[in-house]
Motif scaffolding. Structure first.
Motif, PDB file in Angstrom:
ATOM      1  N   THR A 121       0.812  -1.221   0.000  1.00 47.91           N
ATOM      2  CA  THR A 121       0.000   0.000   0.000  1.00 47.91           C
ATOM      3  C   THR A 121       0.844   1.268   0.000  1.00 47.91           C
ATOM      4  OG1 THR A 121      -0.228  -0.104   2.420  1.00 47.91           O
ATOM      5  CG2 THR A 121      -1.978  -1.107   1.085  1.00 47.91           C
ATOM      6  N   ARG A 122       1.974   1.261   0.685  1.00 50.00           N
ATOM      7  CA  ARG A 122       2.790   2.484   0.676  1.00 50.00           C
ATOM      8  C   ARG A 122       3.334   2.764  -0.721  1.00 50.00           C
ATOM      9  NH1 ARG A 122       4.208   6.102   3.838  1.00 50.00           N
ATOM     10  NH2 ARG A 122       3.431   4.978   5.655  1.00 50.00           N
ATOM     11  N   GLU A 123       3.831   1.737  -1.378  1.00 43.63           N
ATOM     12  CA  GLU A 123       4.341   1.946  -2.735  1.00 43.63           C
ATOM     13  C   GLU A 123       3.230   2.415  -3.671  1.00 43.63           C
ATOM     14  OE1 GLU A 123       6.423  -0.545  -6.422  1.00 43.63           O
ATOM     15  OE2 GLU A 123       5.954  -1.546  -4.525  1.00 43.63           O
ATOM     16  N   ARG A 124       2.053   1.792  -3.564  1.00 47.05           N
ATOM     17  CA  ARG A 124       0.917   2.205  -4.396  1.00 47.05           C
ATOM     18  C   ARG A 124       0.540   3.668  -4.104  1.00 47.05           C
ATOM     19  NH1 ARG A 124      -3.313  -1.574  -6.208  1.00 47.05           N
ATOM     20  NH2 ARG A 124      -2.475  -3.672  -6.411  1.00 47.05           N
ATOM     21  N   PHE A 125       0.502   4.013  -2.831  1.00 48.71           N
ATOM     22  CA  PHE A 125       0.145   5.373  -2.427  1.00 48.71           C
ATOM     23  C   PHE A 125       1.131   6.387  -3.008  1.00 48.71           C
ATOM     24  CE2 PHE A 125       1.299   8.694   0.676  1.00 48.71           C
ATOM     25  CZ  PHE A 125       0.158   9.470   0.595  1.00 48.71           C
ATOM     26  N   GLU A 126       2.404   6.151  -2.828  1.00 50.07           N
ATOM     27  CA  GLU A 126       3.393   7.117  -3.277  1.00 50.07           C
ATOM     28  C   GLU A 126       3.431   7.214  -4.798  1.00 50.07           C
ATOM     29  OE1 GLU A 126       7.146   6.400  -1.418  1.00 50.07           O
ATOM     30  OE2 GLU A 126       6.376   6.759   0.614  1.00 50.07           O
ATOM     31  N   ARG A 127       3.313   6.095  -5.473  1.00 47.81           N
ATOM     32  CA  ARG A 127       3.337   6.112  -6.933  1.00 47.81           C
ATOM     33  C   ARG A 127       2.130   6.871  -7.487  1.00 47.81           C
ATOM     34  NH1 ARG A 127       3.648   1.002  -7.687  1.00 47.81           N
ATOM     35  NH2 ARG A 127       1.485   0.571  -8.314  1.00 47.81           N
ATOM     36  N   ALA A 128       0.949   6.628  -6.908  1.00 46.53           N
ATOM     37  CA  ALA A 128      -0.254   7.322  -7.370  1.00 46.53           C
ATOM     38  C   ALA A 128      -0.165   8.816  -7.085  1.00 46.53           C
ATOM     39  CB  ALA A 128      -1.492   6.727  -6.696  1.00 46.53           C
ATOM     40  N   CYS A 129       0.342   9.174  -5.920  1.00 52.15           N
ATOM     41  CA  CYS A 129       0.464  10.587  -5.570  1.00 52.15           C
ATOM     42  C   CYS A 129       1.437  11.295  -6.514  1.00 52.15           C
ATOM     43  CB  CYS A 129       0.926  10.713  -4.119  1.00 52.15           C
ATOM     44  SG  CYS A 129       0.932  12.415  -3.521  1.00 52.15           S
ATOM     45  N   GLU A 130       2.539  10.656  -6.806  1.00 51.10           N
ATOM     46  CA  GLU A 130       3.503  11.243  -7.733  1.00 51.10           C
ATOM     47  C   GLU A 130       2.896  11.455  -9.110  1.00 51.10           C
ATOM     48  OE1 GLU A 130       6.624   8.448  -7.303  1.00 51.10           O
ATOM     49  OE2 GLU A 130       7.437   9.381  -5.478  1.00 51.10           O
ATOM     50  N   HIS A 131       2.035  10.528  -9.533  1.00 51.62           N
ATOM     51  CA  HIS A 131       1.372  10.725 -10.824  1.00 51.62           C
ATOM     52  C   HIS A 131       0.430  11.927 -10.766  1.00 51.62           C
ATOM     53  CE1 HIS A 131      -0.479  10.046 -14.670  1.00 51.62           C
ATOM     54  NE2 HIS A 131      -1.663  10.107 -14.082  1.00 51.62           N
ATOM     55  N   LEU A 132      -0.347  12.049  -9.702  1.00 56.27           N
ATOM     56  CA  LEU A 132      -1.261  13.186  -9.599  1.00 56.27           C
ATOM     57  C   LEU A 132      -0.501  14.512  -9.637  1.00 56.27           C
ATOM     58  CD1 LEU A 132      -3.774  11.974  -6.846  1.00 56.27           C
ATOM     59  CD2 LEU A 132      -4.079  11.968  -9.329  1.00 56.27           C
ATOM     60  N   LEU A 133       0.678  14.524  -9.050  1.00 60.46           N
ATOM     61  CA  LEU A 133       1.481  15.751  -9.048  1.00 60.46           C
ATOM     62  C   LEU A 133       2.074  16.050 -10.421  1.00 60.46           C
ATOM     63  CD1 LEU A 133       3.295  15.260  -5.635  1.00 60.46           C
ATOM     64  CD2 LEU A 133       1.748  17.148  -6.214  1.00 60.46           C
ATOM     65  N   PRO A 138      -6.136  19.543  -8.685  1.00 59.85           N
ATOM     66  CA  PRO A 138      -6.639  20.449  -7.655  1.00 59.85           C
ATOM     67  C   PRO A 138      -5.691  20.462  -6.464  1.00 59.85           C
ATOM     68  CG  PRO A 138      -7.847  18.391  -7.600  1.00 59.85           C
ATOM     69  CD  PRO A 138      -6.936  18.319  -8.794  1.00 59.85           C
ATOM     70  N   PRO A 139      -5.915  21.326  -5.468  1.00 58.66           N
ATOM     71  CA  PRO A 139      -5.069  21.327  -4.275  1.00 58.66           C
ATOM     72  C   PRO A 139      -5.038  19.952  -3.613  1.00 58.66           C
ATOM     73  CG  PRO A 139      -6.433  23.285  -4.319  1.00 58.66           C
ATOM     74  CD  PRO A 139      -6.908  22.418  -5.437  1.00 58.66           C
ATOM     75  N   LEU A 140      -3.841  19.479  -3.289  1.00 59.54           N
ATOM     76  CA  LEU A 140      -3.642  18.167  -2.686  1.00 59.54           C
ATOM     77  C   LEU A 140      -3.133  18.307  -1.260  1.00 59.54           C
ATOM     78  CD1 LEU A 140      -1.835  16.285  -5.627  1.00 59.54           C
ATOM     79  CD2 LEU A 140      -4.295  16.393  -5.151  1.00 59.54           C
ATOM     80  N   TYR A 141      -3.573  17.393  -0.404  1.00 57.95           N
ATOM     81  CA  TYR A 141      -3.141  17.304   0.984  1.00 57.95           C
ATOM     82  C   TYR A 141      -2.774  15.853   1.271  1.00 57.95           C
ATOM     83  CZ  TYR A 141      -5.650  21.771   1.684  1.00 57.95           C
ATOM     84  OH  TYR A 141      -6.092  23.063   1.608  1.00 57.95           O
ATOM     85  N   ILE A 142      -1.912  15.659   2.260  1.00 55.95           N
ATOM     86  CA  ILE A 142      -1.548  14.320   2.700  1.00 55.95           C
ATOM     87  C   ILE A 142      -2.039  14.108   4.130  1.00 55.95           C
ATOM     88  CG2 ILE A 142       0.362  12.756   3.271  1.00 55.95           C
ATOM     89  CD1 ILE A 142       0.055  13.104   0.312  1.00 55.95           C
ATOM     90  N   ALA A 143      -2.716  12.992   4.367  1.00 59.70           N
ATOM     91  CA  ALA A 143      -3.100  12.589   5.716  1.00 59.70           C
ATOM     92  C   ALA A 143      -2.200  11.438   6.143  1.00 59.70           C
ATOM     93  CB  ALA A 143      -4.564  12.159   5.755  1.00 59.70           C
ATOM     94  N   GLY A 144      -1.628  11.546   7.308  1.00 60.39           N
ATOM     95  CA  GLY A 144      -0.768  10.491   7.819  1.00 60.39           C
ATOM     96  C   GLY A 144      -0.049  10.966   9.056  1.00 60.39           C
ATOM     97  N   SER A 145       0.122  10.065  10.000  1.00 58.98           N
ATOM     98  CA  SER A 145       0.759  10.426  11.262  1.00 58.98           C
ATOM     99  C   SER A 145       2.111   9.755  11.457  1.00 58.98           C
ATOM    100  CB  SER A 145      -0.164  10.068  12.442  1.00 58.98           C
ATOM    101  OG  SER A 145      -0.463   8.683  12.425  1.00 58.98           O
ATOM    102  N   THR A 146       2.544   8.923  10.506  1.00 61.87           N
ATOM    103  CA  THR A 146       3.824   8.234  10.640  1.00 61.87           C
ATOM    104  C   THR A 146       4.945   9.092  10.062  1.00 61.87           C
ATOM    105  OG1 THR A 146       3.658   7.127   8.494  1.00 61.87           O
ATOM    106  CG2 THR A 146       2.641   6.021  10.390  1.00 61.87           C
ATOM    107  N   PRO A 147       6.174   8.872  10.518  1.00 67.21           N
ATOM    108  CA  PRO A 147       7.300   9.608   9.921  1.00 67.21           C
ATOM    109  C   PRO A 147       7.416   9.381   8.421  1.00 67.21           C
ATOM    110  CG  PRO A 147       7.975   8.542  11.974  1.00 67.21           C
ATOM    111  CD  PRO A 147       6.606   8.037  11.664  1.00 67.21           C
ATOM    112  N   GLU A 148       7.058   8.174   7.949  1.00 64.91           N
ATOM    113  CA  GLU A 148       7.144   7.895   6.519  1.00 64.91           C
ATOM    114  C   GLU A 148       6.169   8.770   5.722  1.00 64.91           C
ATOM    115  OE1 GLU A 148       8.498   4.352   8.787  1.00 64.91           O
ATOM    116  OE2 GLU A 148       6.714   5.627   8.866  1.00 64.91           O
ATOM    117  N   SER A 149       4.922   8.862   6.195  1.00 64.01           N
ATOM    118  CA  SER A 149       3.923   9.652   5.474  1.00 64.01           C
ATOM    119  C   SER A 149       4.229  11.143   5.562  1.00 64.01           C
ATOM    120  CB  SER A 149       2.527   9.366   6.023  1.00 64.01           C
ATOM    121  OG  SER A 149       2.147   8.027   5.759  1.00 64.01           O
ATOM    122  N   ILE A 150       4.616  11.600   6.747  1.00 59.95           N
ATOM    123  CA  ILE A 150       4.934  13.013   6.890  1.00 59.95           C
ATOM    124  C   ILE A 150       6.191  13.354   6.085  1.00 59.95           C
ATOM    125  CG2 ILE A 150       5.623  14.796   8.543  1.00 59.95           C
ATOM    126  CD1 ILE A 150       3.796  13.387  10.578  1.00 59.95           C
ATOM    127  N   GLY A 151       7.161  12.457   6.078  1.00 61.32           N
ATOM    128  CA  GLY A 151       8.358  12.679   5.277  1.00 61.32           C
ATOM    129  C   GLY A 151       8.040  12.750   3.795  1.00 61.32           C
TER     130      GLY A 151
END
Length: 305
Positions: A121-133, A138-151
């Motif tokens: 899921t992390r790889e899928r999440f990051e790959r999809a987010c990079e494509h959207l960027l 539209p304006p994008l936000y990230i939700a996550g409380s782990t150092p990996e997500s915040i990083g």
């Protein structure tokens, strides 16, 4: 200051859709800036709005200025190319009133039903987010409380949708450590969440809170059980700490003062207000609180600093 709404998820979305939509039509008229909806797919509970984008399309057609946000779209569940196309269409047809919060998701049953390996899921999440960027978005936000997500949010220069739990101070301290000199700018673009309990007088607020604590504890027990934690190991609610970390409460003057202090302390200028305690309070009670807040608190927050 931007003042949004949140909390209409899961059971809080039940009922006649015309009545449900009318709350946000009222919010549009009263001067709230936006509302955020979550994505819960393939739930056994059969909640009526599993797709926040379909819900957003309906509400954007019924409102004039209210922004509609996702908090969050669970990216591993989506095909990135098709999602980017849908977001672009919705942003265009809404006149630019769409906000997109993105998350990795942790609902095991949904992942299993879609045959998605949780380790991917992390790889899928990051790959999809990079494509959207990489395409108009539209304006994008990230939700996550782990150092990996915040990083990852820091790396992509994306603001955060900070959660009620864990308290945002833990998330913000990680943001500061990872972002360095860029932290203040990311804070300013991020969004906080708070339960809001407002009343005409202190006695009315105290009565609301007294009725809410046992319901909040029952919900804590429910989610603990889902994680396999027995009730005997679930700590009682620390009222003073919970009020300090998760609530805006009191009469209109007290609520305004607490929001101003929160902005000063955090540097964040966007607040997601949860008037219905995430469904523990009925829509009629939430709507009455929203109206009082809009009449007595919003004008001061929208005026000059």
């Amino acid at each position: 200051m931007r003042i949004d709404l949140a909390g209409w998820t899961r059971d809080a979305t039940q009922g006649d859709p015309r009545t449900f939509f009318s709350m946000f039509e009222a919010a549009d008229r009263w001067g709230f800036d936006g509302v955020w909806f979550s994505e819960f797919r393939l739930s056994a509970a059969n909640w009526p709005y599993p797709s926040p984008l379909l819900l957003a399309a309906a509400l954007l057609a019924r409102t004039e200025r209210l922004r509609i946000g996702t908090a969050v779209l669970v990216l591993p569940l989506h095909q990135p190319l098709l999602l980017a196309e849908e977001l672009a269409q919705l942003a265009f047809q809404s006149g630019g009133r769409l906000d997109v919060g993105l998350g990795r998701g942790t609902e095991a049953a949904t992942l299993q039903a879609l045959q998605i390996d949780p380790s991917e899921t992390r790889e899928r999440f990051e790959r999809a987010c990079e494509h959207l960027l990489s395409v108009p978005h539209p304006p994008l936000y990230i939700a996550g409380s782990t150092p990996e997500s915040i990083g990852f949010a820091v790396k992509q220069n994306l603001p955060l949708l900070l959660s009620l739990e864990p308290p945002e101070e833990r998330q913000l301290s990680q943001l500061d450590a990872l972002a360095g000199n860029a932290a203040a700018g990311l804070r300013a673009r991020s969004s906080l969440a708070r339960y809001v309990c407002i009343g005409a007088c202190a006695e009315a607020v105290a009565a609301q809170l007294d009725a809410l604590w046992p319901r909040l504890y029952e919900r804590r027990l429910f989610f603990a059980a889902k994680r396999g934690v027995p009730a005997s190991e679930v700590a009682p609610i620390d009222v003073a700490r919970t009020l300090r970390e998760q609530f805006i409460y009191g009469d209109p003057a007290a609520c305004h003062a607490q929001i101003a202090a929160l902005r000063e302390r955090t540097g964040i200028a966007s607040l997601r207000c949860v008037f219905n305690a995430n469904g523990l309070l009925g829509n009629d009670a939430a709507l009455a609180s929203m109206q009082l807040f809009a009449r007595e608190v919003l004008p001061a927050l929208k005026g000059p600093p």
